[in-house]
Motif scaffolding. Structure first.
Motif, PDB file in Angstrom:
ATOM      1  N   VAL A 102       0.958  -1.389  -0.036  1.00 19.16           N
ATOM      2  CA  VAL A 102      -0.146  -0.217  -0.286  1.00 19.16           C
ATOM      3  C   VAL A 102       0.603   1.470   0.117  1.00 19.16           C
ATOM      4  N   VAL A 103       2.576   1.205   0.879  1.00 20.72           N
ATOM      5  CA  VAL A 103       2.612   2.331   0.649  1.00 20.72           C
ATOM      6  C   VAL A 103       3.258   3.197  -0.530  1.00 20.72           C
ATOM      7  N   LEU A 104       3.821   1.231  -0.759  1.00 20.23           N
ATOM      8  CA  LEU A 104       4.820   1.778  -1.767  1.00 20.23           C
ATOM      9  C   LEU A 104       3.706   2.031  -3.028  1.00 20.23           C
ATOM     10  N   LEU A 105       2.683   1.757  -3.689  1.00 20.53           N
ATOM     11  CA  LEU A 105       1.795   2.092  -4.362  1.00 20.53           C
ATOM     12  C   LEU A 105       1.549   3.734  -4.481  1.00 20.53           C
ATOM     13  N   LEU A 106       1.286   4.303  -3.259  1.00 23.70           N
ATOM     14  CA  LEU A 106       0.865   5.078  -3.219  1.00 23.70           C
ATOM     15  C   LEU A 106       2.150   6.531  -2.823  1.00 23.70           C
ATOM     16  N   GLY A 107       3.211   5.258  -2.928  1.00 23.09           N
ATOM     17  CA  GLY A 107       4.361   6.465  -2.822  1.00 23.09           C
ATOM     18  C   GLY A 107       4.988   6.701  -4.667  1.00 23.09           C
ATOM     19  N   ILE A 108       4.954   5.445  -5.611  1.00 22.13           N
ATOM     20  CA  ILE A 108       4.885   5.392  -6.818  1.00 22.13           C
ATOM     21  C   ILE A 108       3.932   6.332  -7.583  1.00 22.13           C
ATOM     22  N   GLY A 109       2.923   6.366  -6.815  1.00 15.92           N
ATOM     23  CA  GLY A 109       1.890   6.729  -7.670  1.00 15.92           C
ATOM     24  C   GLY A 109       1.949   8.208  -7.600  1.00 15.92           C
ATOM     25  N   SER A 110       2.525   8.888  -6.146  1.00 11.02           N
ATOM     26  CA  SER A 110       3.077  10.004  -6.280  1.00 11.02           C
ATOM     27  C   SER A 110       4.204  10.359  -6.842  1.00 11.02           C
ATOM     28  N   LEU A 111       5.454   9.381  -6.733  1.00 13.51           N
ATOM     29  CA  LEU A 111       6.385   9.322  -7.740  1.00 13.51           C
ATOM     30  C   LEU A 111       6.053   9.598  -9.382  1.00 13.51           C
ATOM     31  N   VAL A 253      18.472  -7.493  -0.639  1.00 12.46           N
ATOM     32  CA  VAL A 253      18.861  -6.410  -1.832  1.00 12.46           C
ATOM     33  C   VAL A 253      17.576  -6.149  -2.207  1.00 12.46           C
ATOM     34  N   VAL A 254      16.566  -7.236  -1.770  1.00 12.02           N
ATOM     35  CA  VAL A 254      14.719  -6.455  -2.067  1.00 12.02           C
ATOM     36  C   VAL A 254      14.346  -6.030  -0.938  1.00 12.02           C
ATOM     37  N   ALA A 255      14.981  -6.002   0.502  1.00 16.59           N
ATOM     38  CA  ALA A 255      13.928  -5.218   1.799  1.00 16.59           C
ATOM     39  C   ALA A 255      15.352  -3.934   1.481  1.00 16.59           C
ATOM     40  N   ALA A 256      16.543  -3.788   1.187  1.00 16.69           N
ATOM     41  CA  ALA A 256      17.548  -2.492   1.053  1.00 16.69           C
ATOM     42  C   ALA A 256      16.232  -1.684  -0.091  1.00 16.69           C
ATOM     43  N   PHE A 257      15.908  -2.558  -1.112  1.00 11.68           N
ATOM     44  CA  PHE A 257      15.563  -1.843  -2.600  1.00 11.68           C
ATOM     45  C   PHE A 257      14.155  -1.331  -2.104  1.00 11.68           C
ATOM     46  N   HIS A 258      12.876  -2.023  -1.017  1.00  8.24           N
ATOM     47  CA  HIS A 258      12.398  -1.844  -0.600  1.00  8.24           C
ATOM     48  C   HIS A 258      11.961  -0.253   0.027  1.00  8.24           C
ATOM     49  N   ASP A 259      13.035  -0.144   1.252  1.00 13.08           N
ATOM     50  CA  ASP A 259      14.126   0.565   2.185  1.00 13.08           C
ATOM     51  C   ASP A 259      14.081   2.150   1.411  1.00 13.08           C
ATOM     52  N   SER A 265       9.517   7.486  -2.157  1.00 16.10           N
ATOM     53  CA  SER A 265       8.108   7.754  -1.768  1.00 16.10           C
ATOM     54  C   SER A 265       7.142   8.818  -1.199  1.00 16.10           C
ATOM     55  N   ILE A 266       8.264   8.742   0.126  1.00 18.39           N
ATOM     56  CA  ILE A 266       7.756   9.529   1.361  1.00 18.39           C
ATOM     57  C   ILE A 266       8.250  11.180   1.081  1.00 18.39           C
ATOM     58  N   PHE A 267       9.788  11.381   0.845  1.00 15.02           N
ATOM     59  CA  PHE A 267       9.906  12.291   0.137  1.00 15.02           C
ATOM     60  C   PHE A 267       8.956  13.278  -1.063  1.00 15.02           C
ATOM     61  N   SER A 268       8.625  12.066  -2.084  1.00 17.23           N
ATOM     62  CA  SER A 268       7.472  12.880  -3.116  1.00 17.23           C
ATOM     63  C   SER A 268       6.217  13.348  -2.669  1.00 17.23           C
ATOM     64  N   MET A 359      18.372  14.517   7.906  1.00 16.46           N
ATOM     65  CA  MET A 359      18.179  13.982   9.019  1.00 16.46           C
ATOM     66  C   MET A 359      17.656  13.363   8.643  1.00 16.46           C
ATOM     67  N   PHE A 360      16.312  14.313   8.486  1.00 17.83           N
ATOM     68  CA  PHE A 360      14.736  13.708   8.359  1.00 17.83           C
ATOM     69  C   PHE A 360      15.230  11.624   7.443  1.00 17.83           C
ATOM     70  N   ALA A 361      15.228  12.332   6.288  1.00 18.35           N
ATOM     71  CA  ALA A 361      15.712  10.731   5.354  1.00 18.35           C
ATOM     72  C   ALA A 361      16.185  10.169   6.300  1.00 18.35           C
ATOM     73  N   LEU A 362      17.815  10.477   7.542  1.00 19.98           N
ATOM     74  CA  LEU A 362      18.469   9.160   8.115  1.00 19.98           C
ATOM     75  C   LEU A 362      17.271   8.617   9.234  1.00 19.98           C
ATOM     76  N   MET A 363      16.527   9.176  10.106  1.00 20.46           N
ATOM     77  CA  MET A 363      15.407   9.061  10.379  1.00 20.46           C
ATOM     78  C   MET A 363      14.602   7.830  10.009  1.00 20.46           C
ATOM     79  N   ILE A 364      13.767   8.389   9.068  1.00 16.31           N
ATOM     80  CA  ILE A 364      12.789   7.714   8.089  1.00 16.31           C
ATOM     81  C   ILE A 364      13.886   6.351   8.078  1.00 16.31           C
ATOM     82  N   GLY A 365      14.948   6.519   7.357  1.00 16.70           N
ATOM     83  CA  GLY A 365      15.718   5.183   7.025  1.00 16.70           C
ATOM     84  C   GLY A 365      15.467   4.562   8.589  1.00 16.70           C
ATOM     85  N   VAL A 366      16.064   5.097   8.882  1.00 19.54           N
ATOM     86  CA  VAL A 366      16.022   3.784   9.762  1.00 19.54           C
ATOM     87  C   VAL A 366      15.052   3.185  10.598  1.00 19.54           C
TER      88      VAL A 366
END
Length: 375
Positions: A102-111, A253-259, A265-268, A359-366
């Motif tokens: 769901v999050v990825l579809l929303l993000g891809i739509g926004s991108l 690698v899939v997990a990293a790509f997912h992150d 997506s969040i930045f978009s 910093m915001f990108a890193l916090m979301i990333g963690v």
């Protein structure tokens, strides 16, 4: 207990740090300017923290033991925490497939529709940070500058004007005359900028300026893309060699790509909504590669425990082993993520406007990296 603990943890510590180290080396190889500096600091940080984790902390603990002093790894509040935990991660996996999808579809739509807020690094242009003696209306300033940023063909270049830190400070970004290679161009643009600023009637001071040509922007974009691709390839191969299973490499690698996709997506979705800059610049690429390294750090620790349990419990099913590995490393995963997150949060709050987006990108990333390592 101390000897057994360190001996059992060596492979996990080495693997987890080497994956991040490889990311740092790739950053250094492909990065330019501040990214190369960041990569150097990252590599030094990994090596020194590795030395501290393996040698310094053990030296202190052993010294206390030899003097007969009590060693405790818990307080009254944390005693027994995570000891009897038994979450069935594997059975619940479909819920998290749905959540991530769901999050990825929303993000891809926004991108695809909204896109990303590319900074000067990727678009080419000039950026000026200007401080006024009082608060200024950004729209009025944009109109004033649009009136002077006009080329020979009568085409007006409307600049981006954003509040930068305090209410009386703005960041002005313009692509006016960026494609001109004349030496006098910088002086012409600054003259036009001063003309537009003076028209506001306010006292002002130009705090800093930065110029990125379109060719340099293309080079940065290409190097950023290759940095991410090579990081994932190198890490895939390293995990394949260390764990002798391509499924482990693919999962990591899939997990990293997912992150990476979720952070993008969040930045978009939130640029223009949150009260601070979410520009995609060189620092953001450094954040993405750091997130890849951090996410893999957690993942490799779990993989190491899975490998250990597979060797020691050959009769147990894979599902049971994965659940046992996730639960037994859960305290380490949560503690590491929380300590890292708190440090980033402090820098986010007090570090100033320039690095807030980073910093915001890193916090979301963690947060997302911890989630993907577990689920």
């Amino acid at each position: 207990a101390i000897t057994d603990g360190y001996n059992s943890a060596y492979s996990s510590i080495i693997d987890a740090n080497v994956t991040t180290l490889l990311t740092g080396i790739i950053l250094y190889t492909f990065g330019t300017g501040p990214i190369k500096g960041f990569a150097t600091t990252l590599v030094i940080g990994i090596l020194t923290s590795l030395f501290a984790a393996i040698f310094i902390t053990r030296l202190i603990i052993s010294s206390r033991l030899s003097k007969g002093k009590n060693i405790s790894f818990a307080t009254k509040m944390t005693e027994g925490a995570f000891q009897n935990i038994n979450i069935d991660f594997f059975t619940k996996r479909k819920r998290f497939y749905v959540l991530s999808s769901v999050v990825l579809l929303l993000g891809i739509g926004s991108l695809m529709t909204k896109g990303l807020n590319y900074g000067v690094d990727f678009m080419g242009g000039r950026t000026y940070v200007v401080r006024f003696d009082k608060t200024i209306d950004n729209e009025a300033l944009r109109s004033s500058l649009s009136a002077v940023f006009v080329d020979q063909d009568g085409l007006s270049y409307s600049p981006q004007v954003k509040t930068f830190g305090k209410d009386n400070q703005v960041k002005i970004t313009t692509s006016f005359m960026i494609e001109s290679n004349k030496i006098v161009t910088d002086e012409i643009v600054e003259s036009k900028l001063s003309e537009g600023l003076e028209a506001t009637g306010f006292e002002y001071e130009i705090m800093s300026s930065q110029k990125v040509g379109p060719t340099i922007a293309d080079d940065i974009k290409d190097s950023a893309l290759w940095s991410v691709i090579f990081s994932l390839i190198v890490i895939f191969l390293y995990i394949l060699v260390r764990f002798s299973k391509w499924q482990f490499s693919l999962g990591a690698v899939v997990a990293a790509f997912h992150d990476v996709l979720i952070v993008l997506s969040i930045f978009s979705i939130f640029y223009g909504v949150l009260p601070f800059s979410l520009e995609i610049d060189q620092a953001f690429i450094a954040a993405i590669l750091t997130i890849i390294g951090y996410s893999l750090n957690d993942t490799v620790v779990v993989f190491d425990r899975v490998r250990e349990y597979l060797n020691n419990n050959k009769r147990k099913g894979v599902h049971d082993i994965i659940n046992a590995a996730l639960n037994s490393t859960l305290s380490r995963t949560i503690n590491t993520s929380l300590t890292t997150f708190f440090v980033l949060l402090v820098i986010f709050i007090f570090g100033g406007e320039v690095i807030r987006g980073f910093m915001f990108a890193l916090m979301i990333g963690v947060l997302v990296g911890t989630y993907s390592s577990l689920f």
